[in-house]
Design an enzyme around this catalytic site. Structure first.
Site, PDB file in Angstrom:
ATOM      1  N   ASP A 152       0.853  -1.182   0.000  1.00  0.00           N
ATOM      2  CA  ASP A 152       0.000   0.000   0.000  1.00  0.00           C
ATOM      3  C   ASP A 152       0.893   1.238   0.000  1.00  0.00           C
ATOM      4  OD1 ASP A 152      -2.281   1.707   0.476  1.00  0.00           O
ATOM      5  OD2 ASP A 152      -3.244  -0.037   1.381  1.00  0.00           O
TER       6      ASP A 152
ATOM      7  N   HIS B 215     -10.919  -2.936   3.947  1.00  0.00           N
ATOM      8  CA  HIS B 215     -10.735  -2.491   5.332  1.00  0.00           C
ATOM      9  C   HIS B 215     -11.509  -1.215   5.651  1.00  0.00           C
ATOM     10  CE1 HIS B 215      -8.170  -0.133   2.845  1.00  0.00           C
ATOM     11  NE2 HIS B 215      -7.935   0.697   3.842  1.00  0.00           N
ATOM     12  N   ASP B 216     -12.167  -0.623   4.662  1.00  0.00           N
ATOM     13  CA  ASP B 216     -12.915   0.619   4.883  1.00  0.00           C
ATOM     14  C   ASP B 216     -14.424   0.408   4.869  1.00  0.00           C
ATOM     15  OD1 ASP B 216     -10.598   2.181   4.996  1.00  0.00           O
ATOM     16  OD2 ASP B 216     -10.587   2.563   2.844  1.00  0.00           O
TER      17      ASP B 216
END
Ligand code: GLC
Ligand code: CA
Length: 496
Positions: free
Chosen positions: A79, A298-299
């Site tokens: 990332d 993950h959001d």
């Protein structure tokens, strides 16, 4: 997976679980940020791009993970968080000292407005104004996200080159590709091009031409020469945006992940919208682009809780969503635990949440007049922590994630929903995902086949064909709790 019992997942633990990933069949792993960070936003606030967060291990642990992954033919996608750094990054510490130090232009500084207040009215994503005053300089700096995440100044050529050095460093270390975080806001357009009627900085300056120019420069100078894959997390508001970011001829990203705030997704998703979008997106990129497909990350809240029924039809919904993800055109991204049908969690108090976004959301709802119970109930639904609870490996204490106290509560359903149990059960969500991944590898039609919807625009069934070289596959998904019928031409199909 926590490898040393301190309650925090780490690289050693991840390395131990590489065989699990191999067994599942995935060919690449996108790691959330593992760089040194004060962790205000779960690693998306980086204080040193060249080292590993202490809680996660050291560089040797990262290298061991890389080698273990590569030995199993699993690629590594890191990332890259380049729109902003942490306010604890050395560059920012220097930059804020004065207006004429070597790093003074690495961030976005402005004099106070006429009234001595913020330079403009922008709001930040994680609450409050997007500007913070630094008395040392007598100026404000911009932070589109938290105030601990100052925006880097991509208009500064030297800053850009230093940012590119970060990518070159990780290229050298053997990374295979990148997911590029929050990258639609590099050009702030504060010279009059941003749409100041939009309250949030991120909506106001999204997708300006300068941003595209900087992305092309970054790709040309860093990932293209080493032939690395890139997927950008971008703001896709219309089909033109999708084409701009993800068409080969543009020289930007190989794929794009569109960002939609969870609260918006919860309120606006429907099978009808999915159908419309699948069709339009396919048309937009079929000639010259490619799609990144995901239902979870993950959001977002957990997909089986958001789009399915995590109670009565838990198993059916989890499998159906997996089938949908793997049969659409594009590259499927599976988020940890999705392959087990992991569900949302309801933590009993706001203190037990970790996510900055959840805490901010809770405060905002309270300020609007909600009671603490109401605010908690709403926060539970939208919280990004729904997706961040520890992975459920087995039915031992803490779901086998850690021998210590986990950094975030483990979902109590780990006794029934866990990897060990599902790997033994042929009817499990895990085994279903395994089959889907294998099917994609064995059947080019699922990867390269044409896509055509074959269901009514209204109603809960999403059905389509994928076809290639005289082979056609039909995928039909029922997003309701009732059985549905479907006619394809005059042939009736039953969709349980
Ligand atoms: C991206 C990330 C999110 C993070 C934000 C700021 O949207 O996915 O987790 O909070 O950028 O870096
Ligand atoms: Ca640990």
């Amino acid at each position: 997976m926590d490898g040393n019992g301190d309650g925090i997942g780490d690289l050693k633990g991840m390395t131990e679980k590489l065989d699990y990933l191999k067994e599942l069949g995935v060919t690449a792993v996108w790691m959330s940020p593992v760089y040194a960070s004060p962790n205000v936003d779960n690693g998306f606030d980086i204080s040193d791009y060249f080292s590993i967060m202490e809680e996660f291990g050291a560089m040797e642990d990262w290298e061991a993970f890389r080698d273990g992954a590569h030995a199993r033919e699993i690629a590594i996608i890191m990332d890259l968080v380049l729109n902003h750094s942490s306010d604890q990054h050395q560059w920012f510490k220097e930059s804020k000292q004065s207006r004429d130090n070597p790093f003074s232009d690495y961030y976005i500084w402005r004099d106070p407005g006429k009234d001595g207040g913020e330079p403009n009215g922008w709001l930040s994503v994680f609450g409050g104004r997007a500007w913070e005053y630094a008395p040392e300089r007598g100026q404000y700096y911009l932070h589109l996200f938290a105030k601990e995440q100052p925006d880097l100044n991509w208009d500064d050529e030297e800053a850009r080159e230093r940012i590119f050095d970060i990518i070159r460093f990780w290229n050298e270390k053997g990374v295979d590709g990148y997911r590029v975080d929050a990258i639609s806001y590099l050009d702030k357009g504060m010279d009059g091009r941003a749409d100041l009627s939009e309250p949030f900085g991120t909506t106001s300056c999204a997708n300006l031409e300068g941003t595209h120019r900087y992305i092309r420069e970054m790709v040309a100078k860093t990932t293209r020469p080493d032939n690395l894959m890139t997927v950008g997390e971008v703001n896709i508001r219309n089909l033109q945006d999708a084409k701009d970011y993800a068409s080969a001829s543009r020289g930007e990203f190989d794929m794009a992940i569109g960002f939609v705030p969870p609260i918006v997704e919860i309120k606006t998703w429907s099978p009808q919208r999915f159908k419309q979008e699948a069709k339009e997106q396919y048309e937009a990129l079929r000639e010259d682009g490619w799609w990144a497909r995901f239902l979870s990350n993950h959001d977002k809240p957990r997909q089986v809780s958001l789009y399915g029924n995590d109670n009565e039809y838990w198993l059916e919904s989890a499998k159906m969503l997996g089938c949908y993800l793997h049969t659409l055109p594009g590259t499927p991204f599976v988020y940890q635990g999705e392959e087990l049908g992991m569900t949302n969690i309801k933590l009993p108090s706001i203190e037990e949440y970790d996510d900055i976004d959840t805490k901010n959301y809770y405060r905002t709802i309270l300020e609007k007049g909600a009671s603490p119970q109401e605010a908690l109930a709403e926060s539970q639904v939208v919280s990004r922590d729904n997706a961040r609870t520890p992975m459920q490996w087995d039915d031992s204490e803490n779901g086998g994630f850690s021998t210590g106290r986990p950094w975030l509560a483990v979902h109590e359903n780990y006794k029934t929903i866990n990897a060990a149990q599902q790997m033994r059960d042929k009817d499990s969500v895990f085994c279903f995902y395994q089959s889907l991944i294998r099917l994609r590898k064995e059947n080019p039609v699922l990867v390269h086949g044409d896509f055509a919807l074959c269901c009514p625009q209204e109603g809960p069934v999403i059905a389509y064909t994928r076809s290639l070289d005289g082979v056609a596959w039909l995928a039909a998904h029922n997003f309701s709790g009732q059985e549905q019928g479907l006619f394809i031409g005059s042939i009736p199909f039953y969709v349980p």
